[in-house]
Design an enzyme around this catalytic site. Structure first.
Site, PDB file in Angstrom:
ATOM      1  N   GLU A   1       1.307  -1.339  -0.322  1.00 40.34           N
ATOM      2  CA  GLU A   1       0.035   0.081   0.149  1.00 40.34           C
ATOM      3  C   GLU A   1       0.531   1.559   0.112  1.00 40.34           C
ATOM      4  O   GLU A   1       0.290   1.920  -1.126  1.00 40.34           O
ATOM      5  CB  GLU A   1      -1.165  -0.085   1.162  1.00 40.34           C
TER       6      GLU A   1
ATOM      7  N   SER B   1      20.036  -7.698  -7.748  1.00 42.27           N
ATOM      8  CA  SER B   1      18.601  -7.950  -9.102  1.00 42.27           C
ATOM      9  C   SER B   1      18.685  -9.155  -9.872  1.00 42.27           C
ATOM     10  O   SER B   1      17.856  -9.486 -10.434  1.00 42.27           O
ATOM     11  CB  SER B   1      18.743  -6.270  -9.152  1.00 42.27           C
TER      12      SER B   1
ATOM     13  N   HIS C   1       3.669 -10.134  -9.427  1.00 41.52           N
ATOM     14  CA  HIS C   1       4.637  -9.974  -9.775  1.00 41.52           C
ATOM     15  C   HIS C   1       6.242  -9.091  -8.606  1.00 41.52           C
ATOM     16  O   HIS C   1       6.680  -9.256  -7.869  1.00 41.52           O
ATOM     17  CB  HIS C   1       5.818 -10.201 -10.488  1.00 41.52           C
ATOM     18  N   SER C   2       5.230  -7.587  -9.019  1.00 39.29           N
ATOM     19  CA  SER C   2       5.648  -6.861  -8.245  1.00 39.29           C
ATOM     20  C   SER C   2       4.851  -5.493  -8.000  1.00 39.29           C
ATOM     21  O   SER C   2       3.547  -5.190  -8.784  1.00 39.29           O
ATOM     22  CB  SER C   2       7.063  -6.180  -8.630  1.00 39.29           C
TER      23      SER C   2
END
EC number: 1.2.4.4
Lengths: 266, 563
Positions: free
Chosen positions: B206, B292, B421-422
């Site tokens: 959020e 990453s 996923h993100s």
């Protein structure tokens, strides 16, 4: 995101009323991270600037306004329509791509021409080479997923700097968008430097070993006696790209403007 | 019958040659190509010590004739092994043949001797330096039998490797002998870790939507894979993750404050604000910083495992990755290195059905990731990733054996990625809401464990309500605190790249400092930590942050005792 109207090598001249003083060549190349739309003061801070769409060109007939990603999609659409051997492949291209560059293409051209591959960049590139060996057209999408924010073009930064230079210093600048690095348009740059005597190069990539060093080196070979000041490079630092320090890392308009000012006063 | 000629016959042929079953070193595990190849290598070495053949064999048969010139010059027979026959062409060249012939001629001693030798070396040809190659392949590359029928191996994807589970979807133990019988306190810790993670995920997702943090990745649906595996490890076992393993850190009592600090990139972030959110790292908890690029952690984890082996550290390395990352070349490299270099490592694959938008049907065509293990010589298993006890049992056993036997283990945990996923992804673009709801409602690691707890009387609705309130409160407090903290000093952009900052970089640091003195109004300096002193023009002092030390980190309330 504004599309770049200029073709490769074309100069974009910025003139303001009452232009005077020395011309100063500015160049931009490369991409850097964009700011998000969020503008609450407490929110995260990224270097931000105003996008301005390019003026509508008159010489191409009817045009349509689109952002960079939409332009890519349009180009892919044209390629697949024209060339029956062309295929597009990579990670997540089937549903439209993480940057939305292949939206609608699988439905339009079929799953044998627009398809996902397994998660393997070396495989994607090798696979593409193989397709090309047979004479077919390979279009590989290499994804950076969430690791770069939507990119904005350094040229916009440079254009803003050119405006500032005109406004605050009465200096006129030629802005060159390099477009390619190998080969790169040596003639255009050198012609401009011969005219203006000063060159500022900017890119987001780190300074040492960055492409600005290549340009600088070549220009001083070709135009040594034309130079009024050392060539200025405004680039990223020699560190990995940082997350929270992005506003300080980016070669933004203030750093470019400052470098320009110093060149003028050299 | 003690015939001197028999002994003479026997001796040279017994030296150094083994055609029996491969030797196994005591205490080492069964099978595996290495041992059989070793046996081959040993027997191959034995060939070097072969005695000169033949003359002693024929000794009992009388005078040797001269080499048969016809035989020696013939080229179209298989005379490679002949090298000049030392026996009369009339005599059989193999022991069995010789035995039969001798019996027929009533040369009993020779017949019996030759027969005995025929049993030991059934197909050995007299004139050869190597035994007959007919009955067993001698290829250095593989150990297998010959087959004379052309048959392609059919990959088995319809009924592939079975999925090990302990609980059914209602949290009931299926086979009581598989119940790990963990104490109440430990199972409650499982539950609280998973639910606290879930709560933190909701709030941080959020917060990204509201522009408070730049990016986030949730762990919905995969909490069981994190907690089950983390609980089965020692606290000092080294963890290499991909990006969706925050529950491992949660289980290891990483404080909420530090999760948030990393996401916000504030002054408390041990990573000094340099990485995107969810790129956690904690040296004290042996959790290697998330990086990453996908699958790069896999060969690195193998190297770490090798070093742990050499250090006799009694330590395993666990390496997490998704079924998508398993397609990367680095995964192949990691598996192969781990097997050949005999590393104590657990490869833990979270097969959650999707790699961003790519479903498994487009990621691979074989029987998932578990089926690849045997291809590398790696012990492999597939488990129900939403069953925290199955994950626990498999990881526990894999850990024990990986360390004891110095070999890799592959665990493929089947699960489902309930979230996007993100924050950069909207998964409704490529999968149905119904599918997601099924997994959320019907097969979720948290609810399955809750059913187990409730059926044991270790948890009830009241406690659930209270815990939800408490965990949310804790997360919100940490969250608000993280928001209020400033970001680290921008000087930290330049440090830690090198041990000693090189001059070139120091100049860049100074240039930035000068730039900020003139143009500082255009930068969000108010949100960044000020330095206590700043000397214009001179070298700027370093600001060093206290690295996370577990003794100084606020503990969490998940366990009564701290680690």
């Amino acid at each position: 995101m504004a599309a770049i109207a200029a073709t490769a090598g074309r100069l974009l001249r910025l003139r303001a009323a009452g232009a005077e003083g020395q011309w100063c060549r500015l160049r931009g190349a490369g991409l850097q991270a964009a700011s998000a739309a969020g503008d609450a003061a407490q929110r995260r801070h990224v270097a931000h600037f105003t996008f301005q769409p390019d003026p509508e060109p008159q010489e191409y007939g009817q045009t349509q306004k689109m952002n960079l990603f939409q332009a890519i999609t349009s180009a892919l659409d044209n390629s697949l329509a024209k060339d029956p051997t062309a295929v597009i492949f990579g990670e997540d291209v089937a549903f439209g791509g993480v940057f939305r560059c292949t939206v609608g293409l699988r439905d339009k051209y079929g799953k044998d021409r627009v398809f996902n591959t397994p998660l393997c960049e070396q495989g994607i590139v090798g696979f593409g080479i193989g397709i090309a060996v047979t004479g077919a057209t390979a279009i590989a999408e290499i994804q950076f997923a969430d690791y770069i924010f939507p990119a904005f073009d350094q040229v916009h930064v440079i254009r803003e700097v050119a405006s500032m230079a005109q406004e605050k210093l009465g200096v006129s600048c030629e802005v060159i968008d390099l477009r390619t690095i190998l080969p790169w348009d040596v003639d255009t740059v050198c012609k401009s430097v011969i005219k203006t005597g000063r060159l500022l190069i900017s890119h987001e990539a780190p300074l040492t070993g960055g492409f600005a060093s290549e340009i600088s080196s070549t220009v001083q070979e070709e135009c040594f006696l034309n130079l009024e000041a050392p060539i200025s490079r405004v680039c990223g630092y020699d560190t990995p790209f940082p997350h929270i320090f992005e506003p300080f890392y980016i070669p933004d308009k203030w750093k470019c403007y400052d470098a320009l000012r110093k060149m003028i006063n050299y | 019958m003690d015939n001197p000629s028999l002994r003479e016959l026997q001796q040279p042929l017994l030296a150094g040659v083994g055609c029996g079953p491969p030797l196994q070193k005591p205490g080492e595990p069964q099978l595996g190509p290495p041992f059989r190849e070793t046996a081959f290598a040993e027997s191959l070495r034995g060939w070097q010590f072969l005695p000169p053949p033949v003359p002693s064999v024929s000794a009992g048969l009388g005078e040797l004739g001269p080499p048969d010139l016809e035989d020696a010059s013939s080229s179209d027979s298989d005379s490679d092994c002949d090298g000049g026959s030392l026996l009369s062409p009339l005599l059989p060249h193999d022991h069995l043949g010789l035995a039969v012939f001798s019996m027929l001629c009533c040369f009993w001693p020779v017949g019996i001797a030759a027969f005995c030798l025929a049993q030991k070396h059934p197909q050995r040809q007299e004139q050869q330096h190597f035994p007959s190659l007919d009955d067993k392949p001698q290829f250095p590359g593989a150990s297998a039998e010959f087959i004379d029928k052309l048959e392609f191996i059919q990959p088995n994807v319809i009924s592939g490797i079975p999925v090990y589970r302990v609980m059914d979807r209602q949290g009931q133990i299926i086979n009581p002998s598989e119940d790990p019988h963990l104490p109440q306190e430990k199972v409650l810790k499982f539950y609280k870790s998973m639910t606290l993670l879930n709560t933190m995920d909701r709030i941080l997702y959020e917060s990204q939507r509201q522009g408070r943090i730049s990016f986030y990745m949730t762990n919905y649906g995969e909490e069981g894979t994190h907690v089950g595996s983390a609980a089965a490890l020692d606290n000092t076992d080294l963890v290499f993750g991909q990006y969706r393993e925050a529950g491992v850190l949660m289980y290891r009592d990483y404080p909420l404050e530090l999760f948030m600090a990393q996401c916000y990139g504030n002054v408390s972030d041990p990573g000094k604000g340099r990485q995107m959110p969810v790129h956690y790292g904690c040296k004290d908890r042996h959790f290697v910083t998330i990086s990453s690029p996908l699958a790069t952690q896999i060969p690195q984890a193998v190297g770490a495992a090798y070093a742990a082996k050499r250090a006799n550290a009694n330590r395993v390395v666990i390496c997490y990755f998704g079924e998508g990352a398993a397609s990367e070349g680095d995964a192949h490299a990691g598996f192969n290195f781990a097997a050949t270099l005999e590393c104590p490592i657990i490869f833990f694959c979270r097969n959650n059905g999707y790699a961003i938008s790519t479903p498994t049907s487009e990621q691979y065509r074989g029987d998932g990731i578990a089926a690849r293990g045997p291809g590398y010589g790696i012990m492999s298993i597939r488990v129900d990733g939403n069953d925290v006890f199955a994950v626990y049992n498999a990881t526990k056993e894999a850990r024990r054996r990986a360390v004891a036997e110095n070999q890799p283990f592959l665990i493929e945990a089947m699960t489902y990625r309930i979230g996007h996923h993100s924050t950069s992804d909207d998964s409704s673009a490529y999968r149905s809401v119904d599918e997601v709801n099924y997994w959320d409602k019907q097969d979720h690691p948290i609810s399955r464990l809750r059913h187990y707890l409730q059926s044991r009387g270790w948890w009830d609705d009241e406690q659930e309500k209270a815990w939800r309130k408490q965990s949310r409160k804790k997360v919100m407090e940490a969250f608000e605190q993280a928001e209020r903290k400033p970001k680290p000093n921008p000087n930290l952009l330049f440090s830690d790249v090198y041990q000693e900052m090189p001059t070139q970089l120091r100049k860049q640091q100074e240039a930035l400092a000068r730039h900020l003195q003139t143009y500082g109004e255009h930068y969000p300096l108010d949100h960044f930590e000020k330095k206590s002193s700043r000397t214009p023009g001179a070298g700027l002092p370093h600001v060093s942050l206290t690295a996370c030390r577990s003794s100084k980190c606020p503990g969490s309330d998940l366990t009564a005792s701290s680690r």
